[in-house]
Design an enzyme around this catalytic site. Structure first.
Site, PDB file in Angstrom:
ATOM      1  N   LEU A 162       0.838  -1.220   0.000  1.00 36.15           N
ATOM      2  CA  LEU A 162       0.000   0.000   0.000  1.00 36.15           C
ATOM      3  C   LEU A 162       0.862   1.256   0.000  1.00 36.15           C
ATOM      4  O   LEU A 162       1.999   1.253   0.462  1.00 36.15           O
ATOM      5  CB  LEU A 162      -0.944  -0.004   1.197  1.00 36.15           C
ATOM      6  CG  LEU A 162      -0.378   0.032   2.627  1.00 36.15           C
ATOM      7  CD1 LEU A 162       0.093   1.391   3.050  1.00 36.15           C
ATOM      8  CD2 LEU A 162      -1.441  -0.458   3.583  1.00 36.15           C
ATOM      9  N   GLU A 164       0.948   5.161   1.376  1.00 36.66           N
ATOM     10  CA  GLU A 164       0.303   6.101   2.289  1.00 36.66           C
ATOM     11  C   GLU A 164      -0.356   7.188   1.443  1.00 36.66           C
ATOM     12  O   GLU A 164       0.161   7.597   0.421  1.00 36.66           O
ATOM     13  CB  GLU A 164       1.333   6.717   3.235  1.00 36.66           C
ATOM     14  CG  GLU A 164       1.804   5.714   4.267  1.00 36.66           C
ATOM     15  CD  GLU A 164       2.836   6.283   5.235  1.00 36.66           C
ATOM     16  OE1 GLU A 164       2.930   7.512   5.363  1.00 36.66           O
ATOM     17  OE2 GLU A 164       3.545   5.474   5.858  1.00 36.66           O
ATOM     18  N   CYS A 272       9.278   4.274   4.361  1.00 35.60           N
ATOM     19  CA  CYS A 272       9.613   3.012   3.685  1.00 35.60           C
ATOM     20  C   CYS A 272      10.851   3.065   2.804  1.00 35.60           C
ATOM     21  O   CYS A 272      11.810   2.347   3.061  1.00 35.60           O
ATOM     22  CB  CYS A 272       8.407   2.539   2.880  1.00 35.60           C
ATOM     23  SG  CYS A 272       7.059   2.032   3.952  1.00 35.60           S
TER      24      CYS A 272
END
Ligand code: NAD
Length: 447
Positions: A162, A164, A272
């Protein structure tokens, strides 16, 4: 097993990934318990208060909680009891040497093992280095042996992709679901769990656990590589008088290349890419392999994060004393209040160090910045007020509301009509025609 039966699921770690996954799985009719050791976060969620800003998440959480399919607790033992799928979604932050710090994941695995009441598949959703699944398996086996309990269990890798800011959409309509497991029961359980999310076409990729673990690092590394590549090229454009936007369109229209993730900007940040790249490099180092491309991607990004600040300093000839600089956008990207490794923070450091007064605005991330750096800068919720009396405006995060400002109004508000467009979202020629001094990233004089 009937693929249509609701499952009992436990999610350990209720951050971005855990909360979105918990909400998504419960919305498909499953019974989900989300556990977190942060009591305040759990109390807030029980009252319907979201710990993060993510469009649409509050509605999904509140609706499913009201239906009784989504519950929140700090009690892992209660959450694990009877669950057939247990997702580990705790943080894997970088350690001092760049490797992923796995203490939270191992602790969570141990807690789960101590609470298992029957067969379950323990699924790592966190981003973890290759071989972590093997270590989790060993931890669970050991804990079960200590309890003198013999439960069969599975350990699977199911990395989360996913984004953000668009997390719900990505979770509910994934491009692909990667399942890494070596036993049939785990694979079938996870296939059944994800079947409702991949109805239109089968987007499940089942592979061995190590390949699944590496797939997540490979995907983030490739995306970050595209960004650093474009940033490197944009700097070259500035030196050669070429325009990165023209080059981007020219290369991106090649179907083999594609046009996504090819934008020059102030460098990537977030929770990330920076940490996952360092962890991937460290994984290579552990087995004696130097990932030279990723080393370069990180180095280019570190340099790029200083670019907007360097442009501001160059414009003002290195002296920002008495200057007021407006910064639009503080989050590391639009759609989130996440400021981890945000390029805006690097810019702020440069400006403040050179003596400037900085006033920042962001639709959702001002509180997070205030918590981190306090009154080192001023905060202004309205973007026009933010620009008022400023000697220059620097755009760092391309929120929708910044895309088409009233430039005539901005011109009257700014003390000097100087704009640093860190995301190339505005038209250099229009702004120059309107009397602004415009700096983009890799743009040329004709742009
Ligand atoms: P986060 O920091 O937002 O949330 C982690 C949560 O885990 C925290 O609330 C923490 O209190 C909780 N926790 C830690 N140990 C626990 C334990 N033993 N029991 C219960 N709760 C515990 O992290 P995140 O952003 O959701 O990321 C989680 C993982 O997913 C990381 O490995 C990350 O790399 C990966 N990931 C993140 C994203 C993203 O966009 N944020 C996307 C894909 C993958």
């Amino acid at each position: 097993m009937l693929a249509s039966l609701a499952m009992k699921i436990c999610v350990i770690g209720t951050g971005y990934v855990g909360l979105v996954a918990g909400a998504g799985f419960s919305d498909m009719g499953n019974d989900v318990t989300c556990c977190d050791l942060d009591q305040a976060k759990i109390d807030g969620l029980k009252r319907g208060e979201m710990p993060i800003y993510e469009p649409g998440l509050d509605k999904l959480v509140v609706t499913n909680a009201a239906e009784g399919r989504l519950v929140f607790t700090t009690d892992v033992t209660a959450g694990v009891a009877g669950a057939e799928v247990i997702l580990l979604a705790v943080g894997t932050p970088p350690g001092p040497d760049g490797s992923a710090d796995l203490q939270y994941i191992f602790k969570a695995a141990e807690q789960v093992a101590n609470a298992l009441t029957g067969w379950a598949v323990i699924v790592t959703k966190s981003t973890v280095p290759v071989g972590t699944g093997d270590k989790i398996e060993a931890i669970v086996k050991k804990a079960l042996a200590t309890r003198d309990t013999k439960h069969e269990f599975g350990v699977a890798s199911n990395p989360e992709f996913l984004k953000e800011g668009d997390a719900l959409n990505d979770f509910m309509k994934p491009d692909r679901v990667v399942i890494g497991a070596d036993d049939k029961r785990s694979i079938e359980t996870l296939r059944a769990l994800y079947a409702p999310f991949t109805r239109t076409s089968d987007r499940m990729l089942v592979m061995d656990r190590r390949s699944a673990e590496l797939t997540k690092y490979a995907a983030n590394s490739m995306l970050a590589t595209r960004i650093s590549f474009m940033n490197d090229l944009s700097n070259l454009c500035e030196l050669l008088g070429a325009d990165i936007e023209q080059v981007r369109k020219g290369m991106g229209s090649d179907a083999r290349i594609g046009n996504k993730f090819l934008y020059a900007g102030p460098g990537f940040g977030g929770s990330c890419f920076p940490k996952d790249l360092r962890a991937a490099i460290s994984t290579g180092r552990d087995v004696g392999y130097k990932l030279e491309i990723l080393d370069a991607v990180v180095a280019v990004n570190e340099r790029q994060k200083k670019k907007v600040g360097e442009k501001v300093l160059a414009h003002f000839k290195g002296d920002l004393k008495g200057k007021r600089i407006a910064v639009w956008g503080l989050a590391f990207k639009p759609g989130t209040d996440d400021i981890r490794e945000s390029p805006a923070l690097v810019l702020i450091d440069q400006l403040v160090a050179a003596g400037a007064t900085v006033v920042g605005t962001d639709p959702v991330a001002m509180d997070a910045v205030r918590k981190q750096i306090g009154d080192r800068i001023q905060y202004e919720p309205n973007n026009y007020e933010c620009a008022k009396g400023a000697d220059a405006l620097a755009l760092v995060t391309e929120w929708h509301e910044f895309r088409r400002p009233a430039f005539d109004r901005l011109k009257t508000l700014l003390k000097q009509p100087v704009i640093f467009d860190g995301r190339n979202i505005w038209s250099p020629s229009e702004l120059r025609a309107a009397g602004f001094t415009y700096y983009g990233m890799g743009r040329n004089k004709n742009a």
